[in-house]
Design a protein around this motif. Sequence first.
Motif, PDB file in Angstrom:
ATOM      1  N   VAL A   2       3.628  12.300   3.367  1.00  9.87           N
ATOM      2  CA  VAL A   2       4.739  12.158   4.312  1.00  9.87           C
ATOM      3  C   VAL A   2       5.637  13.393   4.197  1.00  9.87           C
ATOM      4  CG1 VAL A   2       6.821  10.802   4.837  1.00  9.87           C
ATOM      5  CG2 VAL A   2       4.675   9.642   4.197  1.00  9.87           C
ATOM      6  N   GLU A   3       5.949  13.987   5.324  1.00  8.26           N
ATOM      7  CA  GLU A   3       6.902  15.107   5.359  1.00  8.26           C
ATOM      8  C   GLU A   3       8.274  14.574   4.936  1.00  8.26           C
ATOM      9  OE1 GLU A   3       7.101  18.473   6.126  1.00  8.26           O
ATOM     10  OE2 GLU A   3       9.282  18.296   6.054  1.00  8.26           O
ATOM     11  N   LYS A   4       8.771  15.080   3.826  1.00  6.06           N
ATOM     12  CA  LYS A   4       9.980  14.450   3.260  1.00  6.06           C
ATOM     13  C   LYS A   4      11.190  14.574   4.180  1.00  6.06           C
ATOM     14  CE  LYS A   4      12.738  13.767  -0.860  1.00  6.06           C
ATOM     15  NZ  LYS A   4      13.114  14.210  -2.194  1.00  6.06           N
ATOM     16  N   LYS A  46      -6.192   6.556  10.464  1.00  5.14           N
ATOM     17  CA  LYS A  46      -6.680   7.048  11.759  1.00  5.14           C
ATOM     18  C   LYS A  46      -5.526   7.517  12.647  1.00  5.14           C
ATOM     19  CE  LYS A  46      -9.458   5.729  15.748  1.00  5.14           C
ATOM     20  NZ  LYS A  46     -10.151   4.663  16.464  1.00  5.14           N
ATOM     21  N   TYR A  47      -4.433   6.756  12.665  1.00  2.83           N
ATOM     22  CA  TYR A  47      -3.371   7.038  13.645  1.00  2.83           C
ATOM     23  C   TYR A  47      -2.108   7.672  13.049  1.00  2.83           C
ATOM     24  CZ  TYR A  47      -6.083   4.297  16.934  1.00  2.83           C
ATOM     25  OH  TYR A  47      -7.089   3.840  17.748  1.00  2.83           O
ATOM     26  N   HIS A  48      -1.926   7.549  11.736  1.00  2.00           N
ATOM     27  CA  HIS A  48      -0.616   7.956  11.206  1.00  2.00           C
ATOM     28  C   HIS A  48      -0.719   8.893  10.000  1.00  2.00           C
ATOM     29  CE1 HIS A  48       1.265   5.112  13.954  1.00  2.00           C
ATOM     30  NE2 HIS A  48       0.377   4.215  13.575  1.00  2.00           N
ATOM     31  N   HIS A  49      -1.050   8.349   8.853  1.00  2.00           N
ATOM     32  CA  HIS A  49      -1.057   9.144   7.612  1.00  2.00           C
ATOM     33  C   HIS A  49      -2.240   8.712   6.755  1.00  2.00           C
ATOM     34  CE1 HIS A  49       3.038  10.894   7.709  1.00  2.00           C
ATOM     35  NE2 HIS A  49       3.347   9.802   8.363  1.00  2.00           N
ATOM     36  N   PRO A  50      -2.699   9.572   5.852  1.00  2.00           N
ATOM     37  CA  PRO A  50      -3.627   9.086   4.825  1.00  2.00           C
ATOM     38  C   PRO A  50      -2.971   7.920   4.087  1.00  2.00           C
ATOM     39  CG  PRO A  50      -3.378  11.468   4.703  1.00  2.00           C
ATOM     40  CD  PRO A  50      -2.354  10.980   5.688  1.00  2.00           C
ATOM     41  N   SER A  51      -3.805   6.936   3.742  1.00  2.00           N
ATOM     42  CA  SER A  51      -3.214   5.711   3.208  1.00  2.00           C
ATOM     43  C   SER A  51      -4.192   5.030   2.262  1.00  2.00           C
ATOM     44  CB  SER A  51      -2.898   4.795   4.397  1.00  2.00           C
ATOM     45  OG  SER A  51      -2.567   3.512   3.958  1.00  2.00           O
ATOM     46  N   SER A  52      -3.670   4.253   1.341  1.00  2.00           N
ATOM     47  CA  SER A  52      -4.540   3.504   0.433  1.00  2.00           C
ATOM     48  C   SER A  52      -3.907   2.155   0.110  1.00  2.00           C
ATOM     49  CB  SER A  52      -4.768   4.289  -0.861  1.00  2.00           C
ATOM     50  OG  SER A  52      -3.543   4.473  -1.528  1.00  2.00           O
ATOM     51  N   ARG A  53      -4.781   1.206  -0.237  1.00  2.00           N
ATOM     52  CA  ARG A  53      -4.299  -0.134  -0.581  1.00  2.00           C
ATOM     53  C   ARG A  53      -5.273  -0.764  -1.567  1.00  2.00           C
ATOM     54  NH1 ARG A  53      -3.588  -4.155   4.352  1.00  2.00           N
ATOM     55  NH2 ARG A  53      -1.483  -3.320   4.373  1.00  2.00           N
ATOM     56  N   GLU A  54      -4.749  -1.252  -2.666  1.00  2.00           N
ATOM     57  CA  GLU A  54      -5.600  -2.010  -3.585  1.00  2.00           C
ATOM     58  C   GLU A  54      -5.724  -3.440  -3.063  1.00  2.00           C
ATOM     59  OE1 GLU A  54      -3.689  -1.693  -7.384  1.00  2.00           O
ATOM     60  OE2 GLU A  54      -3.660   0.501  -7.248  1.00  2.00           O
ATOM     61  N   LYS A  55      -6.784  -4.127  -3.527  1.00  2.00           N
ATOM     62  CA  LYS A  55      -6.974  -5.527  -3.086  1.00  2.00           C
ATOM     63  C   LYS A  55      -5.726  -6.376  -3.349  1.00  2.00           C
ATOM     64  CE  LYS A  55     -11.326  -7.033  -1.788  1.00  2.00           C
ATOM     65  NZ  LYS A  55     -11.099  -6.500  -0.457  1.00  2.00           N
ATOM     66  N   SER A  56      -5.115  -6.136  -4.500  1.00  2.00           N
ATOM     67  CA  SER A  56      -3.929  -6.926  -4.869  1.00  2.00           C
ATOM     68  C   SER A  56      -2.717  -6.615  -3.995  1.00  2.00           C
ATOM     69  CB  SER A  56      -3.575  -6.668  -6.337  1.00  2.00           C
ATOM     70  OG  SER A  56      -3.249  -5.300  -6.501  1.00  2.00           O
ATOM     71  N   GLN A  57      -2.830  -5.567  -3.178  1.00  2.00           N
ATOM     72  CA  GLN A  57      -1.711  -5.200  -2.305  1.00  2.00           C
ATOM     73  C   GLN A  57      -1.882  -5.721  -0.884  1.00  2.00           C
ATOM     74  OE1 GLN A  57      -1.931  -0.937  -2.997  1.00  2.00           O
ATOM     75  NE2 GLN A  57      -0.062  -1.014  -4.222  1.00  2.00           N
ATOM     76  N   GLU A  58      -3.006  -6.387  -0.609  1.00  2.00           N
ATOM     77  CA  GLU A  58      -3.105  -7.018   0.705  1.00  2.00           C
ATOM     78  C   GLU A  58      -1.984  -8.052   0.799  1.00  2.00           C
ATOM     79  OE1 GLU A  58      -7.131  -8.372   0.984  1.00  2.00           O
ATOM     80  OE2 GLU A  58      -7.884  -6.312   0.987  1.00  2.00           O
ATOM     81  N   PRO A  59      -1.347  -8.201   1.959  1.00  2.00           N
ATOM     82  CA  PRO A  59      -0.132  -9.030   2.011  1.00  2.00           C
ATOM     83  C   PRO A  59      -0.313 -10.428   1.429  1.00  2.00           C
ATOM     84  CG  PRO A  59      -0.390  -7.819   4.058  1.00  2.00           C
ATOM     85  CD  PRO A  59      -1.612  -7.529   3.242  1.00  2.00           C
ATOM     86  N   GLY A  91       9.140  20.804   4.455  1.00  2.00           N
ATOM     87  CA  GLY A  91       7.879  21.303   3.900  1.00  2.00           C
ATOM     88  C   GLY A  91       7.416  20.554   2.661  1.00  2.00           C
ATOM     89  N   GLU A  92       8.264  19.710   2.100  1.00  2.00           N
ATOM     90  CA  GLU A  92       7.838  18.912   0.934  1.00  2.00           C
ATOM     91  C   GLU A  92       7.066  17.691   1.412  1.00  2.00           C
ATOM     92  OE1 GLU A  92      10.858  17.789  -1.920  1.00  2.00           O
ATOM     93  OE2 GLU A  92      11.936  19.668  -1.568  1.00  2.00           O
ATOM     94  N   ARG A  93       6.024  17.348   0.664  1.00  2.00           N
ATOM     95  CA  ARG A  93       5.237  16.145   0.988  1.00  2.00           C
ATOM     96  C   ARG A  93       5.369  15.142  -0.145  1.00  2.00           C
ATOM     97  NH1 ARG A  93       2.639  16.147   6.222  1.00  2.00           N
ATOM     98  NH2 ARG A  93       3.272  18.193   6.970  1.00  2.00           N
ATOM     99  N   LEU A  94       5.377  13.876   0.205  1.00  2.00           N
ATOM    100  CA  LEU A  94       5.448  12.870  -0.860  1.00  2.00           C
ATOM    101  C   LEU A  94       4.690  11.605  -0.470  1.00  2.00           C
ATOM    102  CD1 LEU A  94       8.985  11.200  -1.147  1.00  2.00           C
ATOM    103  CD2 LEU A  94       8.091  12.184   0.934  1.00  2.00           C
ATOM    104  N   ASP A  95       4.362  10.824  -1.500  1.00  2.00           N
ATOM    105  CA  ASP A  95       3.762   9.511  -1.286  1.00  2.00           C
ATOM    106  C   ASP A  95       4.877   8.469  -1.283  1.00  2.00           C
ATOM    107  OD1 ASP A  95       1.357  10.783  -1.372  1.00  2.00           O
ATOM    108  OD2 ASP A  95       0.714   9.932  -3.295  1.00  2.00           O
ATOM    109  N   VAL A  96       4.762   7.503  -0.387  1.00  2.00           N
ATOM    110  CA  VAL A  96       5.771   6.434  -0.330  1.00  2.00           C
ATOM    111  C   VAL A  96       5.066   5.085  -0.285  1.00  2.00           C
ATOM    112  CG1 VAL A  96       7.417   7.913   0.907  1.00  2.00           C
ATOM    113  CG2 VAL A  96       5.892   6.394   2.211  1.00  2.00           C
ATOM    114  N   GLY A 144       0.802  -1.213   0.000  1.00  2.00           N
ATOM    115  CA  GLY A 144       0.000   0.000   0.000  1.00  2.00           C
ATOM    116  C   GLY A 144       0.837   1.266   0.000  1.00  2.00           C
ATOM    117  N   ILE A 145       0.102   2.381  -0.062  1.00  2.00           N
ATOM    118  CA  ILE A 145       0.734   3.697  -0.172  1.00  2.00           C
ATOM    119  C   ILE A 145       0.459   4.505   1.103  1.00  2.00           C
ATOM    120  CG2 ILE A 145       0.712   5.877  -1.469  1.00  2.00           C
ATOM    121  CD1 ILE A 145       1.931   3.528  -3.026  1.00  2.00           C
ATOM    122  N   ILE A 146       1.487   5.168   1.580  1.00  2.00           N
ATOM    123  CA  ILE A 146       1.355   6.113   2.686  1.00  2.00           C
ATOM    124  C   ILE A 146       1.515   7.506   2.076  1.00  2.00           C
ATOM    125  CG2 ILE A 146       2.266   6.826   4.927  1.00  2.00           C
ATOM    126  CD1 ILE A 146       3.668   4.027   5.059  1.00  2.00           C
TER     127      ILE A 146
END
Length: 259
Positions: free
Chosen positions: A23-25, A68-81, A35-40, A18-20
């Motif tokens: 994130v403050e770079k 809820k606790y850390h960062h906006p996040s997303s995960r596709e079904k194919s990315q479930e472990p 001040g830069e933000r990025l997706d990791v 998944g993607i976080i």
Amino acid sequence: MKRKKKMNNWTIWPLSVGIISQVEKSNLTFGNNQGERLDVCSVMYLLKDGPELILVDTRMSDPDWVSKYHHPSSREKSQEPIAALAKLEVSPDEIGIVILTHLYWDHCFNNSLFTKARIIVQKAEIQYALFPLPIHALYYEAFSIGMTPSWLRDIGRFEIVDGDYEIMPGVSIIKLPSHTPGFQGVNVKTKKGNYFIGSDFCPLFENWLAVDTKPIPSGIHVNLLDYFNSFKRVSKFADFILPGHDLKVLEKEFYPNTP
Ligand SMILES: [Zn+2]
């Protein structure tokens, strides 16, 4: 001779779970990019083609928890472990060893999926994860802020180590106080040389680019002297680095990726 060849023939498969986002770079590149933000990405590394299947880090929980606790996040079904491993026709029960580089929330949440695996962790990491400085408590989802660390669910399968060990022919853990006090990286011998799984010791490729002159530590660390000594150690044997959060690592399906 045949046995020796096998020892150096591992392949390393980066599997994103998944993607976080946002994130403050500068948290990844200390003293830079404020001040830069990025997706990791949150990437498990599967080590194949040796005597046993090894997984390095089981990575983050589901996006609802992460958001809820850390960062906006997303995960596709194919990315479930489990789905990510299934693409390589590997089931969770086939994983014999899990190596946890450290015990932050985004590296060890899914241990319970791998019920047959021994889980290798450094002693200093467990000690610090239980009683971290307040500034690091959320990263460990620590008791001190009213949370329960997820890794405790599977502590009965932990193999607690202190220092460097060859886990299996061609795969070694290296204790590297840096990002965290009990951090460990993983050196993997392949037919193209030593691939070092740096995880959050070098979360992006750019942390490592100028390793001989000015390597860039993670913005999240405990002791910079230790960190730079660890850079020096790794630079002596690593031929290639695989980072913990860089989307670029997913551009290749596996390493080494050339014949
Ligand atoms: Zn991380």
